[in-house]
Design a protein around this motif. Structure first.
Motif, short mmCIF file in Angstrom:
data_model
loop_
_atom_site.label_atom_id
_atom_site.label_comp_id
_atom_site.label_asym_id
_atom_site.label_seq_id
_atom_site.Cartn_x
_atom_site.Cartn_y
_atom_site.Cartn_z
N ILE A 147 0.85 -1.19 0.00
CA ILE A 147 0.00 0.00 0.00
C ILE A 147 0.89 1.24 0.00
O ILE A 147 1.78 1.38 0.84
CB ILE A 147 -0.94 0.00 1.23
N LEU A 148 0.64 2.12 -0.96
CA LEU A 148 1.40 3.36 -1.09
C LEU A 148 0.54 4.53 -0.60
O LEU A 148 -0.60 4.69 -1.04
CB LEU A 148 1.80 3.57 -2.55
N GLU A 152 1.91 11.22 1.31
CA GLU A 152 3.25 11.29 1.88
C GLU A 152 4.34 10.92 0.88
O GLU A 152 5.48 11.38 0.98
CB GLU A 152 3.35 10.33 3.09
N ASP A 153 4.00 10.09 -0.09
CA ASP A 153 4.98 9.49 -1.01
C ASP A 153 4.74 10.00 -2.43
O ASP A 153 3.68 9.76 -3.01
CB ASP A 153 4.84 7.97 -0.95
N LEU A 154 5.72 10.70 -2.99
CA LEU A 154 5.59 11.23 -4.35
C LEU A 154 6.02 10.23 -5.43
O LEU A 154 5.78 10.46 -6.61
CB LEU A 154 6.44 12.50 -4.49
N ASN A 155 6.62 9.12 -5.03
CA ASN A 155 7.15 8.18 -6.02
C ASN A 155 6.12 7.62 -6.98
O ASN A 155 6.40 7.47 -8.17
CB ASN A 155 7.89 7.04 -5.32
N PHE A 198 -6.18 12.15 -10.02
CA PHE A 198 -6.44 10.96 -9.21
C PHE A 198 -5.35 10.78 -8.14
O PHE A 198 -5.64 10.54 -6.97
CB PHE A 198 -6.49 9.71 -10.08
N LEU A 199 -4.09 10.91 -8.55
CA LEU A 199 -2.99 10.72 -7.60
C LEU A 199 -2.83 11.90 -6.64
O LEU A 199 -2.22 11.76 -5.58
CB LEU A 199 -1.68 10.44 -8.35
N SER A 200 -3.37 13.04 -7.01
CA SER A 200 -3.29 14.20 -6.12
C SER A 200 -4.23 14.08 -4.93
O SER A 200 -3.94 14.59 -3.84
CB SER A 200 -3.63 15.48 -6.89
N PHE A 201 -5.36 13.40 -5.12
CA PHE A 201 -6.39 13.40 -4.08
C PHE A 201 -6.67 12.04 -3.45
O PHE A 201 -7.24 11.98 -2.36
CB PHE A 201 -7.69 14.00 -4.64
N ARG A 253 2.39 21.31 -2.39
CA ARG A 253 3.02 20.02 -2.07
C ARG A 253 3.49 19.29 -3.34
O ARG A 253 4.54 18.64 -3.34
CB ARG A 253 2.03 19.13 -1.30
N LEU A 254 2.73 19.42 -4.40
CA LEU A 254 2.99 18.64 -5.61
C LEU A 254 3.77 19.40 -6.68
O LEU A 254 4.15 18.80 -7.69
CB LEU A 254 1.65 18.19 -6.22
#
Length: 351
Positions: A147-148, A152-155, A198-201, A253-254
Motif C-alpha cells: 500500500i502506497l 506522503e509518497d511522491l514516487n 487521481f494521484l493528487s487526491f 506540495r505537488l
C-alpha cells in the motif's frame, strides 16, 4: 435490480473495428455485478448499431449519448451516471482480461485502497500477426505489492505511467473532490491530466504486477499516433494546475513533482512529434521551463544526469538543440543504439 458494485465506463466513438471485442471482454467478466456505461459520441460508422445489439442481450449495458466528441467529456458523463462503489475505464479500441474486475475488486477490498492498478499488455499487428508486449505501469519494482500512501509518497506520481486503464477506483473520493477529466476535443491525452488529479487526491494506491488489460498500439486513429497534436499534453498540465488552484496546499506540495512529470511528458512529446513540428515545440518547451526555474518550481534532485543535460541544453539554445537532434550523425547514433537495445532484449529472451 441489484446495485452494481463496479461501473465500467467505456467512452466510444466510431470503433467499428474493435467494439465487439471490447464489449465481449466486459460482458464476459468473471465478476458479474457490473453496470456497463457505454458513452457514445454519436458514432456513425455502425458502432451505434452494435451497441444496441449488445444492449438488447445484456441488461447491464446502458447506452449514454455524448453531444461532445471528447474522451474527457465522455468519461465525465460516465462518472456522473455511475452507481457503483468502484469504477474502471475500458477504452473502446482495447479489451480487458476476463478476470480483470475480479482480481482488482478482490485487491481493493483486501487492501482497502482508493486505487488499485495492474500492468498491461500492449499489442499490435505486424504482417497479420499479433505481437504482445508486457508493460509495467510502475517503473520501479519496489512500488509493487504494498500500500502506497499518496499524501506522503511522491514516487507513484514520479515513477508510474500516466494512463487510467487497468485500474479500479473508489468512486467516493472522486465525487468528494469533484475530479473531472479535461473536456478537450477528441482523444487528446486526457489520461495525463486525469491521472495527475487521481494521484493528487487519493490517499492510497496499490500496484499489482499482472497484465490485466490489453492496450492497442495499432489503431490508426489513436492519439499517440497523431503527429500533429503539438500542444495537447501542454493543455493537460494547464488543466491540472488550474484544478489544483482550488486546493493551494496540494498545489504547493505537488509543484516540484509535477514539474518533473511535465518534463518527462514534454520530452516524450518532443520525440514523437513529426520533424516539422519539433522546432516550434522545442521553443515552447524551453520557454516554459525557463519560467519554472525563475519561479523555483524545479527540484533537480528528481532528475537524473542525462535528463538534466537534455533540459539545460534545450533551454540554453532550443534551435541548436533541434538542429543537432535532426542531424544525420545524431539520427544514425540513435538508430544504432535502438538496434543494440533490441539485440540485447532478444538475447535475454532466448536465454
Amino acid at each position: 435490480m441489484q446495485t452494481p458494485e463496479i461501473s465500467v465506463i467505456i467512452p466510444i466513438y466510431n470503433s467499428i473495428l474493435y467494439i465487439r471485442q471490447c464489449l465481449e471482454s466486459v460482458i464476459n467478466q468473471s465478476f458479474k455485478n457490473l453496470e456497463i456505461l457505454c458513452i457514445d459520441a454519436y458514432s456513425n460508422d455502425g458502432t451505434a448499431e452494435i451497441l444496441e445489439e449488445f444492449a438488447t442481450k445484456d441488461a447491464r449495458i446502458i447506452i449514454i449519448k455524448s453531444k461532445k466528441k471528447s474522451l474527457g467529456a465522455q468519461i465525465n458523463l460516465g462518472l456522473a451516471k455511475a452507481k457503483g462503489k468502484y469504477f474502471c475505464i475500458v477504452e473502446s479500441d482495447d479489451y480487458a482480461h476476463l478476470k480483470m474486475c475480479e482480481v482488482l475488486h478482490k485487491l481493493i477490498e483486501e487492501k482497502n485502497c482508493d486505487i488499485v492498478k495492474a500492468d498491461i499488455c500492449a499489442f499490435k499487428k505486424v504482417f497479420f500477426k499479433t505481437h504482445f508486449n508486457y508493460k509495467s505501469i510502475a517503473y520501479e519494482q519496489a512500488l509493487y505489492g504494498k500500500i502506497l500512501f499518496l499524501q506522503e509518497d511522491l514516487n507513484p506520481l514520479l515513477k508510474s505511467w500516466n494512463m487510467n486503464q487497468s485500474s479500479l477506483y473508489r468512486l467516493d473520493f472522486v465525487k468528494q473532490f469533484k475530479i473531472k477529466a479535461n473536456e478537450s476535443l477528441g482523444a487528446s491525452y486526457q489520461d495525463t491530466g486525469l491521472w495527475i488529479l487521481f494521484l493528487s487526491f487519493a490517499k492510497t494506491l496499490y500496484f499489482h504486477n499482472e497484465a490485466l488489460y490489453f492496450y492497442r498500439l495499432d489503431n490508426a486513429n489513436s492519439s499517440s499516433l497523431n503527429k500533429e497534436k503539438i500542444y495537447c499534453v501542454c493543455d493537460e498540465f494547464d488543466f491540472a494546475q488550474s484544478f489544483l488552484k482550488q486546493y493551494p496546499e496540494q498545489k504547493i506540495r505537488l509543484q516540484e513533482a509535477l514539474t518533473y512529470v511535465q518534463f518527462k511528458v514534454y520530452w516524450w512529446n518532443f520525440k514523437r512529434l513529426a520533424n516539422r513540428f519539433k522546432k516550434e515545440f522545442a521553443l515552447y518547451f524551453a520557454k516554459e521551463f525557463q519560467k519554472k526555474y525563475a519561479d523555483k518550481h524545479i527540484n533537480e534532485a528528481f532528475f537524473n544526469q542525462a535528463e538534466l543535460q537534455i533540459l539545460k541544453a534545450l533551454m540554453n539554445d532550443p534551435e541548436h538543440f533541434v538542429k543537432t537532434w535532426l542531424s544525420f550523425n545524431f539520427i544514425l547514433r540513435k538508430r544504432l543504439a535502438r538496434y543494440k537495445r533490441k539485440i540485447i532484449t532478444f538475447v535475454k529472451i532466448k536465454k
